[in-house]
Design a protein around this motif. Structure first.
Motif, short mmCIF file in Angstrom:
data_model
loop_
_atom_site.label_atom_id
_atom_site.label_comp_id
_atom_site.label_asym_id
_atom_site.label_seq_id
_atom_site.Cartn_x
_atom_site.Cartn_y
_atom_site.Cartn_z
N LEU A 72 161.19 20.21 85.96
CA LEU A 72 161.60 21.60 86.15
C LEU A 72 162.88 21.94 85.39
O LEU A 72 163.03 23.06 84.90
CB LEU A 72 161.81 21.87 87.65
N LEU A 73 163.79 20.98 85.29
CA LEU A 73 165.08 21.24 84.63
C LEU A 73 165.04 21.01 83.13
O LEU A 73 165.84 21.58 82.38
CB LEU A 73 166.17 20.36 85.24
N GLY A 74 164.14 20.17 82.65
CA GLY A 74 164.10 19.83 81.23
C GLY A 74 164.93 18.60 80.93
O GLY A 74 165.54 18.00 81.81
N SER A 75 164.95 18.20 79.67
CA SER A 75 165.64 16.99 79.26
C SER A 75 167.14 17.11 79.50
O SER A 75 167.76 18.10 79.14
CB SER A 75 165.39 16.70 77.78
N THR A 76 167.70 16.08 80.10
CA THR A 76 169.13 16.09 80.40
C THR A 76 169.96 15.91 79.14
O THR A 76 171.06 16.46 79.02
CB THR A 76 169.46 14.98 81.41
N PHE A 77 169.45 15.15 78.15
CA PHE A 77 170.26 14.91 76.96
C PHE A 77 170.46 16.16 76.12
O PHE A 77 171.29 16.18 75.21
CB PHE A 77 169.70 13.76 76.11
N ASP A 78 169.71 17.23 76.43
CA ASP A 78 169.95 18.50 75.75
C ASP A 78 171.13 19.26 76.35
O ASP A 78 171.51 20.32 75.83
CB ASP A 78 168.70 19.39 75.81
N LEU A 205 175.91 13.22 83.46
CA LEU A 205 175.92 14.56 84.07
C LEU A 205 175.56 14.57 85.55
O LEU A 205 175.73 15.60 86.19
CB LEU A 205 174.94 15.48 83.33
N ARG A 206 175.04 13.50 86.08
CA ARG A 206 174.44 13.34 87.40
C ARG A 206 172.92 13.45 87.28
O ARG A 206 172.42 14.23 86.47
CB ARG A 206 174.94 14.37 88.43
N PRO A 207 172.17 12.73 88.07
CA PRO A 207 170.71 12.78 88.00
C PRO A 207 170.17 14.18 88.27
O PRO A 207 170.83 15.00 88.92
CB PRO A 207 170.28 11.79 89.10
N CYS A 208 168.97 14.43 87.77
CA CYS A 208 168.34 15.74 87.97
C CYS A 208 168.15 16.06 89.44
O CYS A 208 168.27 17.22 89.85
CB CYS A 208 166.98 15.77 87.25
#
Length: 313
Positions: A72-78, A205-208
């Protein structure tokens, strides 16, 4: 910070001197953990599984809910401020060390073992992460956002990095603030490199599962649509020329966990009992199991043929 001995969060097994720094740290951690569980029903649900006396149950729930929230949130590395890291080679070394040590401690805990730096830091699969970070450096250099000297410093820091040389780590999970506007990194990564880069980004960033606004999802129509999209997306990633269905156990497992998340949201008075009942009434398509003698796609036939012919001499 004043210490109240009557505080219910102070367990009987704490035998520290009243007012000591260590005791204050323990209590403050417990308070933050309590507030986090109240505000995040997914973490509260995972924590409640400790009553089953199985670490595997917690690990499975965290893994499944993390994948769902990541979808739902998308890739974190972006959402990583890569330019800031690219211009701070020392910082990326600290971040990599902290991430790998945290990963080793988590794996040891899941296996019921004590963390031992001499043993736990082995077999951490660092190379896929290094390759991904080197590609990111090349990408920003091609975009003319860093100089050749900055790229060289970045490459030297990544290539020479060894977690065994790191005696301590100074960064905790969630140490980095996400950028305001999401970017899209157009780089090609192997599946293993992408997994490691996503895990590293989630550490920064912290887990999704922690960044997800669960209360905006916990409405029956939204949740049902999200689950169906998530389950369908997992099938589209598989190479096949025939329409597939997800296994019934996959849908049941996800639905059971999200009902548990909704239940804890209701316990914290974040949603009404009517909303909880509607979520419990959600039913997903049952999917199907692949039986023996099932249809073989052209891709399956090609793979079997390649393996068979490859053994003939």
């Amino acid at each position: 910070m004043s210490i109240d001995p009557s505080n219910a969060l102070i367990h009987n097994d704490v035998t520290l001197r009243p007012g000591s720094l260590r005791q204050q740290t323990v209590i403050s951690q417990q308070l933050r953990q309590r507030d986090h569980f109240v505000s995040n029903p997914a973490l509260a649900y995972i924590h409640s599984l400790a009553a089953t006396d199985t670490t595997g149950g917690q690990a499975n729930a965290r893994y499944t809910l993390e994948r769902f929230s990541r979808f739902l949130l998308g890739s974190t590395f972006d959402r990583i401020d890569w330019l800031m890291l690219l211009t701070s080679p020392t910082l990326i070394e600290k971040a990599m060390a902290a991430f790998l040590i945290h990963r080793a401690k988590t794996k040891a805990k899941m296996k019921g073992l004590f963390y031992d730096p001499s043993r736990s830091l082995k077999n951490l699969h660092i190379n896929p992460l290094k390759k991904a970070l080197l590609l990111i450096g090349d990408y920003y250099y091609q975009q003319q956002q860093i100089s050749s000297s900055q790229l060289t410093d970045w490459q030297d820091s990544i290539e020479k990095f060894s977690v065994q040389n790191q005696t301590q780590h100074e960064l905790d999970p969630g140490w980095l603030a996400p950028i305001a506007i999401e970017q899209t990194l157009t780089i090609e990564l192997t599946s293993q490199a992408q997994v490691m880069l996503e895990a590293f980004s989630c550490f920064c960033l912290r887990p999704c599962i922690e960044r997800m606004d669960w209360h905006s999802v916990l409405y029956a129509p939204v949740l049902q649509t999200s689950m169906q999209s998530f389950l369908s997306s997992r099938l589209t990633m598989k190479s096949s020329d025939r329409k597939q269905d997800y296994a019934p156990a996959t849908a049941d497992n996800l639905l059971r966990m999200l009902r548990g998340v909704a239940h804890h949201a209701w316990l914290s008075e974040s949603i009404s009992v009517e909303t909880l009942q509607r979520i419990k009434a959600i039913k997903l398509p049952r999917g199907s199991r692949q039986s023996s003698g099932r249809y073989l796609s052209y891709t399956d036939v090609d793979q079997i043929s390649a393996l068979t012919f490859g053994t003939i001499k």
